[in-house]
Design a protein around this motif. Structure first.
Motif, PDB file in Angstrom:
ATOM      1  N   PRO A  40     -13.538  65.455 -39.613  1.00 36.58           N
ATOM      2  CA  PRO A  40     -14.131  65.729 -38.294  1.00 36.58           C
ATOM      3  C   PRO A  40     -13.391  64.933 -37.214  1.00 36.58           C
ATOM      4  CG  PRO A  40     -15.457  64.115 -39.465  1.00 36.58           C
ATOM      5  CD  PRO A  40     -14.343  64.519 -40.405  1.00 36.58           C
ATOM      6  N   SER A  41     -13.487  65.401 -35.956  1.00 30.98           N
ATOM      7  CA  SER A  41     -12.921  64.632 -34.832  1.00 30.98           C
ATOM      8  C   SER A  41     -13.741  64.939 -33.590  1.00 30.98           C
ATOM      9  CB  SER A  41     -11.453  65.025 -34.611  1.00 30.98           C
ATOM     10  OG  SER A  41     -11.335  66.411 -34.388  1.00 30.98           O
ATOM     11  N   GLY A  42     -13.753  64.017 -32.627  1.00 35.85           N
ATOM     12  CA  GLY A  42     -14.542  64.206 -31.405  1.00 35.85           C
ATOM     13  C   GLY A  42     -14.156  65.505 -30.717  1.00 35.85           C
ATOM     14  N   GLU A  43     -15.131  66.301 -30.393  1.00 36.23           N
ATOM     15  CA  GLU A  43     -14.933  67.613 -29.747  1.00 36.23           C
ATOM     16  C   GLU A  43     -13.949  68.496 -30.535  1.00 36.23           C
ATOM     17  OE1 GLU A  43     -13.961  66.984 -25.614  1.00 36.23           O
ATOM     18  OE2 GLU A  43     -15.627  65.578 -25.370  1.00 36.23           O
ATOM     19  N   ASN A  44     -13.827  68.207 -31.809  1.00 36.85           N
ATOM     20  CA  ASN A  44     -12.910  68.940 -32.701  1.00 36.85           C
ATOM     21  C   ASN A  44     -11.479  68.978 -32.147  1.00 36.85           C
ATOM     22  OD1 ASN A  44     -12.333  70.237 -35.103  1.00 36.85           O
ATOM     23  ND2 ASN A  44     -12.997  72.253 -34.409  1.00 36.85           N
ATOM     24  N   THR A  45     -11.054  67.852 -31.543  1.00 32.01           N
ATOM     25  CA  THR A  45      -9.723  67.803 -30.921  1.00 32.01           C
ATOM     26  C   THR A  45      -8.594  67.776 -31.948  1.00 32.01           C
ATOM     27  OG1 THR A  45     -10.124  65.434 -30.759  1.00 32.01           O
ATOM     28  CG2 THR A  45     -10.318  66.710 -28.714  1.00 32.01           C
ATOM     29  N   GLN A  46      -8.900  67.347 -33.184  1.00 27.15           N
ATOM     30  CA  GLN A  46      -7.880  67.293 -34.248  1.00 27.15           C
ATOM     31  C   GLN A  46      -6.584  66.654 -33.732  1.00 27.15           C
ATOM     32  OE1 GLN A  46      -7.873  71.133 -36.475  1.00 27.15           O
ATOM     33  NE2 GLN A  46      -9.620  71.691 -35.174  1.00 27.15           N
ATOM     34  N   PRO A  47      -6.660  65.350 -33.377  1.00 27.94           N
ATOM     35  CA  PRO A  47      -5.533  64.722 -32.659  1.00 27.94           C
ATOM     36  C   PRO A  47      -4.360  64.317 -33.550  1.00 27.94           C
ATOM     37  CG  PRO A  47      -7.239  63.107 -33.060  1.00 27.94           C
ATOM     38  CD  PRO A  47      -7.765  64.412 -33.601  1.00 27.94           C
ATOM     39  N   TRP A  48      -4.403  64.640 -34.843  1.00 26.82           N
ATOM     40  CA  TRP A  48      -3.408  64.133 -35.787  1.00 26.82           C
ATOM     41  C   TRP A  48      -2.118  64.924 -35.830  1.00 26.82           C
ATOM     42  CZ3 TRP A  48      -8.633  64.742 -37.504  1.00 26.82           C
ATOM     43  CH2 TRP A  48      -8.989  66.079 -37.788  1.00 26.82           C
ATOM     44  N   GLU A  49      -1.036  64.192 -36.131  1.00 27.50           N
ATOM     45  CA  GLU A  49       0.249  64.788 -36.549  1.00 27.50           C
ATOM     46  C   GLU A  49       0.830  63.799 -37.547  1.00 27.50           C
ATOM     47  OE1 GLU A  49       2.734  67.105 -34.285  1.00 27.50           O
ATOM     48  OE2 GLU A  49       1.376  67.340 -32.585  1.00 27.50           O
ATOM     49  N   PHE A  50       1.623  64.284 -38.476  1.00 28.26           N
ATOM     50  CA  PHE A  50       2.131  63.419 -39.553  1.00 28.26           C
ATOM     51  C   PHE A  50       3.647  63.434 -39.582  1.00 28.26           C
ATOM     52  CE2 PHE A  50      -1.739  65.729 -40.946  1.00 28.26           C
ATOM     53  CZ  PHE A  50      -2.624  64.668 -40.932  1.00 28.26           C
ATOM     54  N   VAL A  51       4.223  62.301 -39.968  1.00 27.59           N
ATOM     55  CA  VAL A  51       5.657  62.268 -40.276  1.00 27.59           C
ATOM     56  C   VAL A  51       5.772  61.772 -41.714  1.00 27.59           C
ATOM     57  CG1 VAL A  51       7.936  61.348 -39.655  1.00 27.59           C
ATOM     58  CG2 VAL A  51       6.207  61.703 -37.859  1.00 27.59           C
ATOM     59  N   ALA A 130      -2.948  55.635 -22.521  1.00 25.21           N
ATOM     60  CA  ALA A 130      -4.256  55.809 -23.179  1.00 25.21           C
ATOM     61  C   ALA A 130      -4.142  55.315 -24.619  1.00 25.21           C
ATOM     62  CB  ALA A 130      -4.638  57.280 -23.161  1.00 25.21           C
ATOM     63  N   PRO A 131      -5.230  54.777 -25.163  1.00 32.12           N
ATOM     64  CA  PRO A 131      -5.180  54.362 -26.576  1.00 32.12           C
ATOM     65  C   PRO A 131      -5.253  55.583 -27.495  1.00 32.12           C
ATOM     66  CG  PRO A 131      -7.384  54.051 -25.696  1.00 32.12           C
ATOM     67  CD  PRO A 131      -6.542  54.561 -24.556  1.00 32.12           C
ATOM     68  N   PRO A 132      -4.842  55.423 -28.742  1.00 31.11           N
ATOM     69  CA  PRO A 132      -5.059  56.544 -29.676  1.00 31.11           C
ATOM     70  C   PRO A 132      -6.553  56.692 -29.939  1.00 31.11           C
ATOM     71  CG  PRO A 132      -4.106  54.644 -30.814  1.00 31.11           C
ATOM     72  CD  PRO A 132      -4.179  54.283 -29.359  1.00 31.11           C
ATOM     73  N   PRO A 133      -7.025  57.902 -30.214  1.00 33.82           N
ATOM     74  CA  PRO A 133      -8.466  58.105 -30.454  1.00 33.82           C
ATOM     75  C   PRO A 133      -8.834  57.646 -31.876  1.00 33.82           C
ATOM     76  CG  PRO A 133      -7.276  60.169 -30.630  1.00 33.82           C
ATOM     77  CD  PRO A 133      -6.249  59.138 -30.322  1.00 33.82           C
ATOM     78  N   TYR A 134      -9.021  56.328 -32.010  1.00 37.06           N
ATOM     79  CA  TYR A 134      -9.224  55.752 -33.348  1.00 37.06           C
ATOM     80  C   TYR A 134     -10.381  56.409 -34.095  1.00 37.06           C
ATOM     81  CZ  TYR A 134      -5.930  52.031 -32.222  1.00 37.06           C
ATOM     82  OH  TYR A 134      -4.800  51.341 -31.902  1.00 37.06           O
ATOM     83  N   ALA A 135     -11.494  56.630 -33.383  1.00 30.65           N
ATOM     84  CA  ALA A 135     -12.684  57.156 -34.055  1.00 30.65           C
ATOM     85  C   ALA A 135     -12.421  58.538 -34.645  1.00 30.65           C
ATOM     86  CB  ALA A 135     -13.863  57.204 -33.080  1.00 30.65           C
ATOM     87  N   SER A 136     -11.480  59.261 -34.050  1.00 30.45           N
ATOM     88  CA  SER A 136     -11.188  60.615 -34.534  1.00 30.45           C
ATOM     89  C   SER A 136     -10.073  60.644 -35.568  1.00 30.45           C
ATOM     90  CB  SER A 136     -10.797  61.526 -33.359  1.00 30.45           C
ATOM     91  OG  SER A 136     -11.941  61.840 -32.606  1.00 30.45           O
ATOM     92  N   ILE A 137      -9.282  59.574 -35.657  1.00 28.27           N
ATOM     93  CA  ILE A 137      -8.165  59.614 -36.601  1.00 28.27           C
ATOM     94  C   ILE A 137      -8.536  58.919 -37.912  1.00 28.27           C
ATOM     95  CG2 ILE A 137      -6.930  57.541 -35.794  1.00 28.27           C
ATOM     96  CD1 ILE A 137      -5.198  60.808 -36.590  1.00 28.27           C
ATOM     97  N   TYR A 138      -9.470  57.956 -37.860  1.00 28.38           N
ATOM     98  CA  TYR A 138      -9.785  57.245 -39.105  1.00 28.38           C
ATOM     99  C   TYR A 138     -10.493  58.114 -40.159  1.00 28.38           C
ATOM    100  CZ  TYR A 138      -7.538  52.793 -38.592  1.00 28.38           C
ATOM    101  OH  TYR A 138      -6.573  51.830 -38.532  1.00 28.38           O
ATOM    102  N   PRO A 139     -11.341  59.081 -39.794  1.00 30.45           N
ATOM    103  CA  PRO A 139     -11.865  59.980 -40.849  1.00 30.45           C
ATOM    104  C   PRO A 139     -10.743  60.740 -41.555  1.00 30.45           C
ATOM    105  CG  PRO A 139     -13.207  60.154 -38.876  1.00 30.45           C
ATOM    106  CD  PRO A 139     -11.998  59.322 -38.502  1.00 30.45           C
TER     107      PRO A 139
END
Ligand SMILES: Cc1cc2nc3c(=O)[nH]c(=O)nc-3n(C[C@H](O)[C@H](O)[C@H](O)COP(=O)(O)O)c2cc1C
Length: 226
Positions: A40-51, A130-139
């Motif tokens: 899950p992520s806040g407002e379903n923003t799905q802020p992740w990308e991976f390398v 802006a900081p990274p959205p920690y609450a949305s990336i840690y799940p």
């Protein structure tokens, strides 16, 4: 062999710091990342990308900087605890071992997030990046750790790279509006998994109001009496 259930996975997902060098099939990494993206992520923003980094020179680049900062932060404390057997000393041994051997771990996964101001910071206070959205990336990160364990892979959440994030951005061509939140080494564990040891939920849980403890014990006693 049947797959471990969710509670067995949770209870045995240690932070693996000792790895074998056997390569990890990319289809397993794909499964791990699929699990990350189901978070899950806040407002379903799905802020992740991976390398996904597997290249020897790039892993050595990361390891050298990583070890430099682990040295600054931990080596002094480690030298005084070297022969101690406390959980903290054991944890520190693992941190140092990982820092010295990070380049040999098959996969370095960079979990990145698009920077975003939290709604609680008013517009006039939004200064700088802006900081990274920690609450949305840690799940997402936790899903990655659990999925790795479920597939028989060891992994550890690490954050030391924040001390050399600028170098990481340059090397991996990561844009400024993105932050590398975690560096997760992934590979096969040298000494297996779990059990995870933590303070019990009973000790840190309050019943109805702060300060009223032992909810679970009280309920267990009641059950025994009846
Ligand atoms: C926010 C965070 C940052 C962490 N950073 C590092 C790190 O930089 N290097 C490392 O080896 N482990 C790191 N860890 C892993 C911790 O050392 C580990 O979770 C803790 O010692 C418990 O170990 P266990 O899960 O094996 O019981 C980090 C964990 C968290 C949650």
């Amino acid at each position: 062999m049947s797959e471990p259930g969710i509670f067995e996975i949770i209870n045995t997902t240690r932070s693996i710091k000792y790895f074998k060098q056997d390569p990890v099939p990319m289809d397993l990494i794909r499964k791990v990342l699929d699990a990350g993206t189901k978070a899950p992520s806040g407002e379903n923003t799905q802020p992740w990308e991976f390398v996904v980094v597997t290249n020897r020179e790039d892993k050595k680049f990361i390891q050298q900087l990583y070890q430099k900062f682990v040295k600054l932060r931990f080596y002094k404390r480690h030298s005084s605890l070297k022969n101690s057997n406390t959980p903290f000393a054991k944890m520190l041994n693992g941190v140092i071992h990982l820092a010295e051997n990070l380049h040999k771990v098959p996969v370095h996964l960079l979990v990145c997030a698009h920077r975003d101001w939290p709604a609680s910071i008013p517009a006039e206070k939004r200064i700088g990046k802006a900081p990274p959205p920690y609450a949305s990336i840690y799940p997402c990160i936790q899903n990655i750790l659990l999925a790795s364990r479920a597939l028989g892979l060891g992994a550890t959440l690490t954050t030391i790279h924040h001390m050399f994030e600028v170098d990481m951005h340059q090397r991996f061509r990561i844009p400024n509006q993105v932050s590398i939140v975690a560096l997760i080494p992934i590979g096969y564990a040298k000494f297996g998994f779990g059990p995870v040891e933590r303070i019990s939920a009973n000790k840190v849980t309050h019943f109805e109001k702060w300060g009223s403890k032992n909810l679970f014990k009280a309920n267990m006693n009641k059950r025994r009496i009846s």
